[in-house]
Motif scaffolding. Structure first.
Motif, PDB file in Angstrom:
ATOM      1  N   CYS A 123      10.674   7.846   0.471  1.00 52.73           N
ATOM      2  CA  CYS A 123      10.294   8.741   1.553  1.00 52.73           C
ATOM      3  C   CYS A 123       9.158   8.106   2.355  1.00 52.73           C
ATOM      4  CB  CYS A 123       9.890  10.105   1.003  1.00 52.73           C
ATOM      5  SG  CYS A 123       8.352  10.096   0.084  1.00 52.73           S
ATOM      6  N   GLY A 147       9.814   6.395  -5.333  1.00 52.71           N
ATOM      7  CA  GLY A 147       8.423   6.630  -5.685  1.00 52.71           C
ATOM      8  C   GLY A 147       8.212   7.969  -6.370  1.00 52.71           C
ATOM      9  N   CYS A 148       8.609   9.061  -5.685  1.00 57.67           N
ATOM     10  CA  CYS A 148       8.296  10.393  -6.200  1.00 57.67           C
ATOM     11  C   CYS A 148       9.556  11.130  -6.667  1.00 57.67           C
ATOM     12  CB  CYS A 148       7.563  11.207  -5.134  1.00 57.67           C
ATOM     13  SG  CYS A 148       8.529  11.459  -3.637  1.00 57.67           S
ATOM     14  N   CYS A 164       5.717   7.719   0.425  1.00 56.94           N
ATOM     15  CA  CYS A 164       5.654   6.658  -0.587  1.00 56.94           C
ATOM     16  C   CYS A 164       5.706   5.283   0.058  1.00 56.94           C
ATOM     17  CB  CYS A 164       6.792   6.805  -1.592  1.00 56.94           C
ATOM     18  SG  CYS A 164       6.612   8.268  -2.611  1.00 56.94           S
ATOM     19  N   CYS A 211      13.886   9.493  -3.536  1.00 54.30           N
ATOM     20  CA  CYS A 211      12.803   8.534  -3.370  1.00 54.30           C
ATOM     21  C   CYS A 211      12.531   7.789  -4.683  1.00 54.30           C
ATOM     22  CB  CYS A 211      11.552   9.268  -2.904  1.00 54.30           C
ATOM     23  SG  CYS A 211      10.120   8.207  -2.816  1.00 54.30           S
TER      24      CYS A 211
HETATM   25 ZN   LIG Z   1       8.400   9.629  -2.238  1.00 57.08          ZN
END
Ligand SMILES: [Zn+2]
Length: 141
Positions: free
Chosen positions: A129, A110-111, A132, A108
């Motif tokens: 994901c 984002g994370c 996110c 991901c």
């Molecule tokens: Zn994520």
């Protein structure tokens, strides 16, 4: 004894970080590979179709009234944009396979946790994901 203990602890630590298993990577590779081949076939069919449309057009352009040539232009435009879409998707699938080899695929943005295989199966080009993605969409709206 101590060495063995360290190895076991090390394995446990890497699992806790949520690294993707070899089985999962293989599963994703199969999905991406078949997606790529599917798109490749579709693309080649679209190229052939496009060529046929152009040949027909050249062949009977002289006898066309305007309505006819208008619908042919629309048909040709649709075929061209389909080609572009298929080419894009094929490039994405190819790109994803490269990233899988490099070990950067499916994490991901984002994370940076691995994106679940179930999600990649539906959206092989997903870069974040579900969580996110939803957070980003909520911010955007
Ligand atoms: Zn994520």
């Amino acid at each position: 004894m101590l060495v063995n203990g360290a190895v076991v602890a090390g394995k446990g630590a890497s699992t806790a970080k949520g690294l993707r298993s070899v089985e999962e990577i293989e599963q994703i590779r199969v999905i991406l590979q078949s997606r790529f081949e599917e798109l490749n076939t579709e693309y080649e069919e679209a190229v052939a179709q496009n060529t046929r449309l152009r040949l027909v057009e050249i062949g009977d352009a002289a006898g066309d009234d305007q309505a006819d040539s208008g619908s042919k232009t629309a048909e040709r435009d649709a075929a061209t944009s389909l080609l572009r879409t298929l080419l894009d998707r094929r490039t994405q699938a190819e790109h994803a396979l490269h990233r899988l080899d490099e070990g950067t695929y499916g994490n991901c943005e984002g994370c940076s946790k691995p994106i679940p295989v179930e999600r990649l199966e539906v959206f092989p080009s997903a870069t974040s994901c579900v969580n996110c993605k939803q957070v980003r969409e909520r911010r955007a709206s």
